[in-house]
Design a protein around this motif. Structure first.
Motif, PDB file in Angstrom:
ATOM      1  N   ALA A 175       0.647  -1.027  -0.310  1.00 39.13           N
ATOM      2  CA  ALA A 175       0.033   0.200   0.304  1.00 39.13           C
ATOM      3  C   ALA A 175       1.133   1.182   0.136  1.00 39.13           C
ATOM      4  N   CYS A 176       2.111   1.085   0.753  1.00 38.69           N
ATOM      5  CA  CYS A 176       3.399   2.086   0.510  1.00 38.69           C
ATOM      6  C   CYS A 176       2.893   2.760  -0.674  1.00 38.69           C
ATOM      7  N   SER A 177       3.041   4.384   0.091  1.00 36.88           N
ATOM      8  CA  SER A 177       3.257   5.018  -1.871  1.00 36.88           C
ATOM      9  C   SER A 177       4.582   5.280  -2.236  1.00 36.88           C
ATOM     10  N   GLN A 184      12.946   1.498  -4.056  1.00 39.10           N
ATOM     11  CA  GLN A 184      13.560   0.614  -3.279  1.00 39.10           C
ATOM     12  C   GLN A 184      13.327   0.585  -1.531  1.00 39.10           C
ATOM     13  N   TYR A 185      12.171   0.611  -1.699  1.00 40.82           N
ATOM     14  CA  TYR A 185      11.776   0.450   0.000  1.00 40.82           C
ATOM     15  C   TYR A 185      10.210  -0.350   0.499  1.00 40.82           C
ATOM     16  N   SER A 186      10.929  -0.263   1.983  1.00 39.40           N
ATOM     17  CA  SER A 186      10.176  -1.463   2.078  1.00 39.40           C
ATOM     18  C   SER A 186       9.899  -1.375   3.673  1.00 39.40           C
ATOM     19  N   ALA A 210      13.501   8.208   4.677  1.00 38.67           N
ATOM     20  CA  ALA A 210      12.950   8.821   3.784  1.00 38.67           C
ATOM     21  C   ALA A 210      11.301   8.861   3.613  1.00 38.67           C
ATOM     22  N   CYS A 211      10.802   7.869   4.971  1.00 35.92           N
ATOM     23  CA  CYS A 211       9.090   7.971   5.394  1.00 35.92           C
ATOM     24  C   CYS A 211       8.138   9.055   5.324  1.00 35.92           C
ATOM     25  N   LEU A 212       7.415   8.858   4.249  1.00 37.02           N
ATOM     26  CA  LEU A 212       6.772  10.233   4.474  1.00 37.02           C
ATOM     27  C   LEU A 212       5.535  10.016   5.550  1.00 37.02           C
ATOM     28  N   THR A 213       5.696   9.018   6.449  1.00 39.55           N
ATOM     29  CA  THR A 213       4.913   9.360   7.802  1.00 39.55           C
ATOM     30  C   THR A 213       3.347   9.671   6.950  1.00 39.55           C
ATOM     31  N   CYS A 214       3.117   9.081   6.193  1.00 38.64           N
ATOM     32  CA  CYS A 214       1.426   9.670   5.351  1.00 38.64           C
ATOM     33  C   CYS A 214       0.258   8.510   5.810  1.00 38.64           C
ATOM     34  N   GLY A 215       1.229   7.223   6.402  1.00 35.25           N
ATOM     35  CA  GLY A 215       0.010   6.250   7.426  1.00 35.25           C
ATOM     36  C   GLY A 215      -0.421   5.187   6.779  1.00 35.25           C
ATOM     37  N   ILE A 216      -0.632   5.458   5.416  1.00 34.89           N
ATOM     38  CA  ILE A 216      -1.674   4.570   4.040  1.00 34.89           C
ATOM     39  C   ILE A 216      -0.925   3.124   4.949  1.00 34.89           C
ATOM     40  N   CYS A 217       0.513   2.902   5.173  1.00 36.70           N
ATOM     41  CA  CYS A 217       0.268   1.098   5.744  1.00 36.70           C
ATOM     42  C   CYS A 217      -0.067   0.983   7.267  1.00 36.70           C
ATOM     43  N   TYR A 218       0.166   2.008   8.048  1.00 40.21           N
ATOM     44  CA  TYR A 218      -1.465   1.652   9.655  1.00 40.21           C
ATOM     45  C   TYR A 218      -2.727   1.494   8.991  1.00 40.21           C
TER      46      TYR A 218
HETATM   47  S1  SF4 Z   1       4.396   5.955   6.475  1.00 40.47           S
HETATM   48 FE1  SF4 Z   1       3.940   4.259   5.667  1.00 40.47          FE
HETATM   49  S2  SF4 Z   1       2.813   4.594   3.566  1.00 40.47           S
HETATM   50 FE2  SF4 Z   1       3.729   6.490   4.087  1.00 40.47          FE
HETATM   51  S3  SF4 Z   1       5.062   6.707   2.869  1.00 40.47           S
HETATM   52 FE3  SF4 Z   1       5.887   5.731   5.209  1.00 40.47          FE
HETATM   53  S4  SF4 Z   1       5.703   3.475   5.068  1.00 40.47           S
HETATM   54 FE4  SF4 Z   1       4.543   4.147   3.086  1.00 40.47          FE
END
Ligand code: SF4
Ligand code: SF4
Ligand code: SF4
Lengths: 533, 193
Positions: A175-177, A184-186, A210-218
């Motif tokens: 799901a991560c944008s 290359q990021y998980s 690098a993480c955008l802390t956007c929260g889709i993963c959560y």
């Molecule tokens: S918060 Fe989650 S979905 Fe958003 S960029 Fe970081 S790892 Fe990816």
């Protein structure tokens, strides 16, 4: 006498271009001229190379004045150096004004090798002028303390966010944008590596920033691993051991926020306020605007973001409902970006100063229009153990509350609209509905959701002014394409930073006009069309 | 001495009499005035025409029937048609905008979508309470505190909160409507000056 001492204590940074002006400076040194002792010289290749971030940095570190000296227009070896320097200086001076530091603390000048005396006179005069303004109220911000045992702290963080519950199912990655944008990021790989004690691994270190802390993963995680907050806390540990925050724009916005941690700083945050907007220091309602005024100045040359409109229009809407709020002239950054880039210590300083100032104002309700500010007030201040003697309302909630009382209508809007969710409101605060309720009251030609919307919306590609790279650009391009696919002609937003970042992508010269779409904050759309029935 | 004559009218089953009683009771017990209530039903109570006549006065009321209403609150077309011509020239006419069409009326009136609002709240039955809120805001026949209080005491136990919500909806709508009129009269109809 005391005055002389104060003058002696001044710290003035001189950025001096290596070409013409430096030759002049050298002559002064050769002739043993008395160059004011307060002036510390830094040689630079060209005045145009000193970015706004660099011009501002000395002020963060407590400098009382900064002079940038280059070659005269037309004499610049690199062509446009002088013009760039002029622009950067003008913008930074405006920012100093907003901060209440006075624009006079920053000067730009040009000297040729033939004019050493002119340079000396300039320096003496500048020292006099800075002395007249006085020492800067900015105290050098503290560096975060390094934990004695960072391994133990990391373990605690893992436990706190129950990252052990990760089932390695991969839903977050899928799901991560960023992952979807091809990076290359998980997230799960990073989480598992951190659990496995590999925090020092270069890839992990990169990914943490690098993480955008956007929260889709959560949102998707079956184990409810709050990845953004986990990352945020890990960043705090990295930052204290001198981690690089992968900061955009040379770290300007971090500097700005840290500058504001000085209690003595008396800002002039609202001095641009249009005269028709009514405020009242005795009101029970306070409006907290956030950093939009700074974005407008900082990006004015290449983005012209007009994020200030969201503040003006929020205030106009409050006035429409006869609320004449208190405004804090020395309003400070809420600290959101510092918190999310690992600088907890300075975040806490800002938080305390803000709460103190608001409590002192006597306000019972604080209305916030910025999603980041809203989250910070509602979630992060209380989580940091800070007590707030007032309630906090998002402007969307306020508007819905007032409009639902009746007798308010909306004039037809000649636009086909679509809506960009901000991650802070939609996912972090679970407020996907509040904006939509308002949008549904409007009378546009049409309203069409983008392919990804609500809790699943693609983010604007950046958070906390860190982590901007080609993949965030790809995200933005994808998002704008989705907006265009709705056949809409107005992209309604709810966060000033979405405005800035998406506009940035729109101006990518490779895409020409392909990605262009008009953008406006929801508050502006409402202010334009709201009417008494 | 100030005296207000009020008629609330509608169909049986809408809670018209209860509305009248709340208004009168709020004025007497809450605001310490005098009040009287006369109720009249049409041929059949459910669905037929029905009205409540309330008088609120600073002094003694000698005659409890309304002669020339200062306030008419109509929740049915029939009730509206029957009483509208009797209202004093400077009096208030209030209607439920979905149930009453004030055809041919060439004077000022105040409309509230009380039935629709009640449906939105999930109970059509509460339209009368919304109307009381509206009357309170627009006419100030009784004070906000007294009327709120009386609503709480007059509705079935357990439904107080719902009813207060309904009352506030009507009240807020009334205030909002008055404000809208003021704003428009002063030429300030939108947010951008
Ligand atoms: S918060 Fe989650 S979905 Fe958003 S960029 Fe970081 S790892 Fe990816
Ligand atoms: S979605 Fe949650 S459980 Fe699944 S891999 Fe990601 S963090 Fe682990
Ligand atoms: S998207 Fe543009 S405006 Fe945003 S951080 Fe990156 S370069 Fe700056």
């Amino acid at each position: 006498m005391g005055n002389d001492q104060a003058k002696k204590d001044l710290k003035i940074i001189l950025f001096l271009c290596s070409w013409g002006p430096h030759a002049a400076f050298q002559q002064l040194q050769d002739k043993d001229c008395r160059i004011p002792a307060q002036v510390k010289m830094v040689r630079i290749p060209c005045s145009g190379r000193v970015s706004k971030a660099l011009l501002f940095k000395p002020f963060e570190m407590g400098a009382d004045g900064v002079a940038l000296i280059g070659c005269g227009s037309g004499a610049c070896r690199y062509g446009v150096g002088s013009i760039t320097a002029e622009r950067n200086t003008a913008d930074t001076r405006r920012i100093l004004d907003l901060l209440g530091l006075s624009r006079k603390r920053l000067r730009l000048a040009a000297f040729s090798p033939e004019d050493p005396q002119g340079l000396l006179d300039f320096l003496n005069d500048f020292v006099e002028e800075v002395a007249a303004i006085g020492k800067s109220p900015v105290q050098r911000p503290s560096k975060p303390e390094q934990p004695a045992d960072s391994k133990a702290v990391i373990k605690e963080i893992i436990q706190k966010h129950d990252v052990y519950a990760c089932q390695d199912c991969g839903k977050c990655s899928s799901a991560c944008s960023l992952t979807l944008a091809g990076k290359q990021y998980s997230p799960r790989a990073m989480a598992n590596a951190i659990i496995g004690g590999k925090l020092d691994d270069p890839q992990v270190q990169k990914d943490v920033w690098a993480c955008l802390t956007c929260g889709i993963c959560y949102d998707r995680c079956p184990s409810a691993v709050n990845f953004p907050e986990f990352i945020r806390d890990v960043r705090a540990v990295l930052k204290s051991s001198n981690g690089n925050g992968n900061e955009a724009h040379g770290g300007f916005f971090g500097s700005l926020a840290r500058t504001m941690t000085s209690p003595e700083l008396k800002g002039r945050h609202w001095h641009w306020l249009p005269e028709d907007i009514k405020t009242d220091a005795q009101s029970k309602v306070l409006f907290f605007g956030g950093c939009a005024p700074y974005f407008d100045v900082f990006f004015k040359n290449h983005l012209a973001p007009a994020t200030l409109d969201s503040l003006k229009d929020s205030l106009r809407l409050l006035n429409f409902f006869d609320v004449h709020p208190i405004l804090l002239d020395d309003e400070r950054c809420c600290g959101h970006d510092l918190l999310w880039t690992g600088d907890r210590e300075n975040f806490l300083k800002l938080a305390k100063l803000n709460i103190e100032a608001i409590a002192e104002s006597g306000a019972e309700e604080v209305i916030v229009s910025c999603p980041e500010g809203y989250r910070t007030f509602v979630k992060d201040y209380p989580e940091a153990g800070l007590e707030m003697p007032f309630k906090v309302t998002h402007i969307h909630e306020f508007l819905e509350r007032e409009i639902s009382k009746g007798s308010v209508g909306f004039k037809p809007l000649d636009k086909k609209i679509t809506f960009q969710d901000s991650c802070r409101l939609s996912r972090h605060m679970e407020m996907t509905d509040s904006a939509r309720k308002l949008i549904n009251r409007l009378a546009p030609e049409s309203f069409t959701e983008m392919q990804d919307s609500g809790a699943g919306a693609i983010c604007c590609g950046n958070c906390g002014w860190s982590g901007c790279d080609s993949f965030s650009k790809a995200l933005q391009v994808k998002r704008l394409r989705q907006a265009k696919e709705t056949q809409g002609d107005l992209l309604v937003t709810s966060c000033p930073k979405c405005q800035v970042h998406l506009r940035c992508a729109m101006q990518d010269p490779f895409f020409g006009k392909d990605l262009e779409i008009e953008m406006m904050d929801l508050t502006s759309v409402m202010a334009k069309t709201i009417c008494w029935e | 001495m100030q005296k207000l004559e009020v008629i609330i009218t509608g169909f049986g089953g809408q809670g018209i009499v209860l509305a009248g009683r709340i208004l009168g009771q709020a004025a007497s017990l809450g605001d310490h005035k005098e009040s009287t209530l006369i109720q009249s039903y049409g041929p059949e109570s459910r669905g037929g025409a029905c009205s409540a006549q309330v008088i609120i006065s600073d002094g003694t009321i000698n005659y409890p029937y309304v002669r020339q209403p200062d306030i008419l609150a109509a929740m049915s077309q029939a009730g509206f048609d029957k009483f509208v011509d009797q209202v004093r020239p400077e009096g208030f006419i209030l209607i439920d905008q979905d149930l009453v069409k004030p055809k041919g009326l060439d004077r000022d009136y105040f409309a509230v979508p009380s039935t629709r609002m009640a449906e939105e709240l999930g109970r059509k039955m509460m339209a009368n309470i919304i109307m009381i809120g509206f009357i309170t805001a627009v006419t100030q026949a009784s004070t906000l505190e007294a009327t709120r209080e009386t609503v709480t005491k007059s509705v079935p136990k357990g439904t107080e909160e719902m009813n207060i919500k309904a009352f506030s909806k009507g009240y807020d709508y009334g205030l909002s409507l008055l404000k809208a009129r003021d704003k428009k009269a002063s030429g300030q109809s939108g947010a951008l000056a």
